[in-house]
Design an enzyme around this catalytic site. Structure first.
Site, short mmCIF file in Angstrom:
data_model
loop_
_atom_site.label_atom_id
_atom_site.label_comp_id
_atom_site.label_asym_id
_atom_site.label_seq_id
_atom_site.Cartn_x
_atom_site.Cartn_y
_atom_site.Cartn_z
N HIS A 84 35.97 10.95 29.98
CA HIS A 84 36.68 10.29 28.85
C HIS A 84 37.62 11.03 28.17
CE1 HIS A 84 33.16 7.38 29.72
NE2 HIS A 84 34.08 6.54 29.58
N SER A 99 32.49 6.48 34.28
CA SER A 99 32.15 5.64 32.93
C SER A 99 30.71 4.95 33.35
CB SER A 99 33.08 5.00 32.21
OG SER A 99 32.77 4.48 30.96
N GLU A 112 28.52 13.48 31.00
CA GLU A 112 29.58 13.36 30.08
C GLU A 112 29.32 11.84 29.21
OE1 GLU A 112 32.26 10.59 30.14
OE2 GLU A 112 31.23 9.50 31.49
#
Length: 309
Positions: A278, A110, A208
């Protein structure tokens, strides 16, 4: 020079850091129990108690924590408690010589994307894009495959990701080999034009994202395209885009159409559908390790591990 950290062994100590936002303390402690059950000692320091607005402490506190963890010879691995926001604020304050001289496992995803690639590009340290303590490991419903992927920290594991794990879709046919780089789309675009700009030349670019409206994904992919990142790449790996939907807009393009518009013209092999990011399960993958993607076999072969024995 590429540096690989040593594997974790029973009796080793790991440090838990919060270089972005502040974590959920209860879930962080729960996540630590998994390591303790493996015979790993866990050192938190002040990671679970610092808070500075939406940040896990001031910039200097977060920098100091990372420096202390890398400098401490007793710490064999550094795992992030959560992501959120903030690593881009501290990247230019870090001592990359210190990191280079003390290679050890560094693990997160992230917002941690900024550090994963910075450590690899500036210090040569292979890092891990993988599940974190409060975000994943400490969840009540953590997926068994998420925990299995942590084994990459304990042994020099190579693996092949196939459709036995999740359906994979080909956007552009082909085969490509290169070091795997990338991670969260927002963080990749935020580095463009800085000393931390992602280098995709001859690399497999992993992307992502989470909770972004499709038009925002469109905008960020367009920025990567205009910066030549898809032209430079050997291939593109599209991972999980959780909750990346149309939002309030009644008229929208599909996520796949946006991928086609911005990534397909480069003509490089593209596979989508990897459960990395995620999502649950959340597979770990070493940033800097060599991989081969094959759209005909619909597979990603990790040709080298992220650790040394």
């Amino acid at each position: 020079m590429k540096l690989k950290p040593a594997t974790l062994q029973a009796g080793d100590t790991i440090g838990i850091v919060a270089p972005a936002s502040w974590p959920n303390a209860e879930k962080g402690l729960r996540g630590a129990k998994w390591f303790e059950q493996r015979g790993i000692r866990v050192e938190f320091g002040t990671s679970l108690s610092r808070q500075h607005g939406y940040l896990g402490g001031t910039d200097q506190e977060r920098v100091d924590e990372l420096h202390q963890m890398f400098a401490n010879p007793a710490i064999k691995g550094i795992f992030c408690a959560c992501g959120g926001y903030g690593t881009g604020r501290i990247a230019s304050m870090l001592d990359y010589d210190l990191i280079r001289q003390n290679p050890k496992i560094f693990w997160g995803y992230s917002d941690i994307t900024f550090l994963l690639n910075a450590f690899y590009q500036k210090a040569g340290l292979v890092t891990f894009h993988g599940p974190m303590l409060s975000s994943d490991i400490g969840q009540d419903d953590v997926h068994p495959l998420t925990l299995d992927t942590l084994e990459q920290a304990f042994a020099p594991i190579k693996f092949t990701y196939t459709e036995d794990i999740s359906p994979l879709r080909t956007l552009v046919e082909g085969e490509a080999t290169g070091e795997i780089v990338g991670g969260n789309l927002s963080l990749l675009t935020s580095g463009i034009g800085t000393e931390f700009e992602i280098d995709t030349k001859g690399k497999l670019l992993l992307i992502e994202e989470v909770d972004e409206d499709i038009y925002r994904v469109d905008r960020m992919l367009n920025q990567l395209k205009m910066a030549g990142k898809f032209d430079d790449a050997a291939g593109v790996l599209l991972a999980d885009f959780k909750n990346c939907e149309a939002g309030k807009r009644s008229q929208t393009l599909s996520l796949e159409q946006v991928f086609i518009d911005h990534i397909q013209p480069a003509g490089k092999p593209v596979l989508s559908g990897f459960l990395i990011g995620h999502c649950s399960p959340n597979f770990a993958i070493p940033i800097g390790a060599q991989g081969t993607m094959n759209t005909y076999k619909k597979s990603l072969l990790l040709e080298e591990s992220g650790v040394r024995a």
